[in-house]
Motif scaffolding. Structure first.
Motif, short mmCIF file in Angstrom:
data_model
loop_
_atom_site.label_atom_id
_atom_site.label_comp_id
_atom_site.label_asym_id
_atom_site.label_seq_id
_atom_site.Cartn_x
_atom_site.Cartn_y
_atom_site.Cartn_z
N SER A 75 11.18 2.51 5.53
CA SER A 75 12.50 1.95 5.88
C SER A 75 12.36 0.85 6.92
CB SER A 75 13.42 3.06 6.42
OG SER A 75 13.64 4.04 5.45
N GLU A 76 11.52 1.08 7.93
CA GLU A 76 11.34 0.08 8.98
C GLU A 76 10.68 -1.18 8.42
OE1 GLU A 76 8.49 -0.29 12.83
OE2 GLU A 76 9.87 1.42 12.86
N LEU A 136 15.25 1.97 -1.32
CA LEU A 136 15.02 3.19 -0.55
C LEU A 136 15.45 4.43 -1.32
CD1 LEU A 136 15.94 2.11 3.10
CD2 LEU A 136 13.73 2.06 1.93
N GLY A 137 16.42 4.27 -2.22
CA GLY A 137 16.82 5.40 -3.04
C GLY A 137 15.71 5.90 -3.95
N LEU A 158 0.82 -1.21 0.00
CA LEU A 158 0.00 0.00 0.00
C LEU A 158 0.85 1.27 0.00
CD1 LEU A 158 -2.83 -0.97 2.52
CD2 LEU A 158 -3.04 -0.74 0.04
N LEU A 159 1.92 1.28 0.79
CA LEU A 159 2.68 2.50 1.01
C LEU A 159 3.74 2.78 -0.05
CD1 LEU A 159 3.20 2.35 4.89
CD2 LEU A 159 1.53 3.70 3.62
N GLU A 160 4.43 1.75 -0.51
CA GLU A 160 5.55 2.01 -1.43
C GLU A 160 5.11 2.48 -2.81
OE1 GLU A 160 8.98 -0.65 -1.26
OE2 GLU A 160 8.32 -1.27 0.74
N PRO A 161 4.02 1.95 -3.39
CA PRO A 161 3.56 2.53 -4.66
C PRO A 161 3.17 4.01 -4.50
CG PRO A 161 2.64 0.34 -4.38
CD PRO A 161 3.28 0.70 -3.07
N LEU A 162 2.54 4.36 -3.38
CA LEU A 162 2.24 5.77 -3.10
C LEU A 162 3.53 6.58 -3.06
CD1 LEU A 162 0.47 8.14 -2.11
CD2 LEU A 162 0.72 7.22 0.21
#
Length: 233
Positions: A153-154, A138-139, A89-93
């Motif tokens: 990151s966590e 993360l980059g 859910l969060l990373e595509p955003l």
């Protein structure tokens, strides 16, 4: 924004040392440790160790037990489902927010991480791979706000515990597919194609998580992962 900040205090050092040992599997899931012995081994007083333990408890990596002992949290399919469900859910955003803001230097760093991680994976040098794999992912999302970046990151680090077991157990050799996924991800970031970048990321994350579930899951199903994937359809 930097991806990592150096530790400043004894508590920071203890926190990072213990956290790294847990995430890399040096300290195995379920292991019980004495806080007194840990303080002695790390050559610090119990006050900074307690602070480090408190932070790791809050992160879900340690659980307090009686007699000043702590237990390393177990690896469970329910936790994996939660970790990857949130990542999906969060990373595509984050990709949609971050990729348009990446500088030339940011992209050069991501490309360097891609090349280094691919070379390490082909050479089966997993420690080097893990380092550059993290820098690559993360980059790409580094230009989001600090709160979302910390959360991602966590979650990324918690997923690392499962990836390491997954790779060691040899569920399936996905090295070439991983390299291809990373190449597609970086190419989409260079093209500033946020929709494609997010789509590649979703495919990459879900394939890893669902393969682990297929191997270990039995009757358990990835409820949160499937719900997250439905959101992207």
């Amino acid at each position: 924004m930097t991806i990592d900040s150096p530790p400043n205090t004894s508590a920071d050092l203890a926190y990072q040392e213990l956290r790294t040992a847990i995430l890399t599997g040096e300290v195995v899931a379920g292991q019980v440790m004495s806080q007194v012995q840990l303080a002695a081994e790390m050559n610090i007083s119990r006050t900074p160790l307690r602070e480090a333990v408190r932070r790791l408890e809050a992160e879900g990596l340690l659980t307090a037990e009686s007699n000043r002992r702590v237990r390393v949290s177990e690896l469970t399919l329910r936790d994996l489902d939660e970790v990857y469900g949130q990542r999906l859910l969060l990373e595509p955003l984050a990709v949609h927010v971050s990729v348009p803001q990446l500088t030339r230097d940011d992209l050069a760093e991501v490309k360097d991480a891609l090349e280094a991680s691919s070379a390490a994976l082909r050479a089966n040098d997993m420690e080097v791979f893990h380092e550059h794999h993290r820098a690559l992912h993360l980059g790409i999302v580094k230009r989001v706000g600090p709160r979302l970046f910390r959360t991602i990151s966590e979650l990324w680090d918690h997923a690392e515990r499962y990836r390491r077991v997954f790779l060691v157990e040899g569920v399936v050799d996905r090295r070439q597919q991983t390299i291809c996924d990373h190449e597609d991800l970086v190419a989409a970031a260079f093209a500033r194609d946020t929709s494609l970048c997010a789509s590649v990321l979703i495919r990459h994350l879900s394939t890893t998580a669902l393969t682990v579930f297929d191997y270990y899951g039995g009757p358990e199903r990835p409820e949160m992962i499937n719900l997250a994937l439905e959101r992207h359809r």
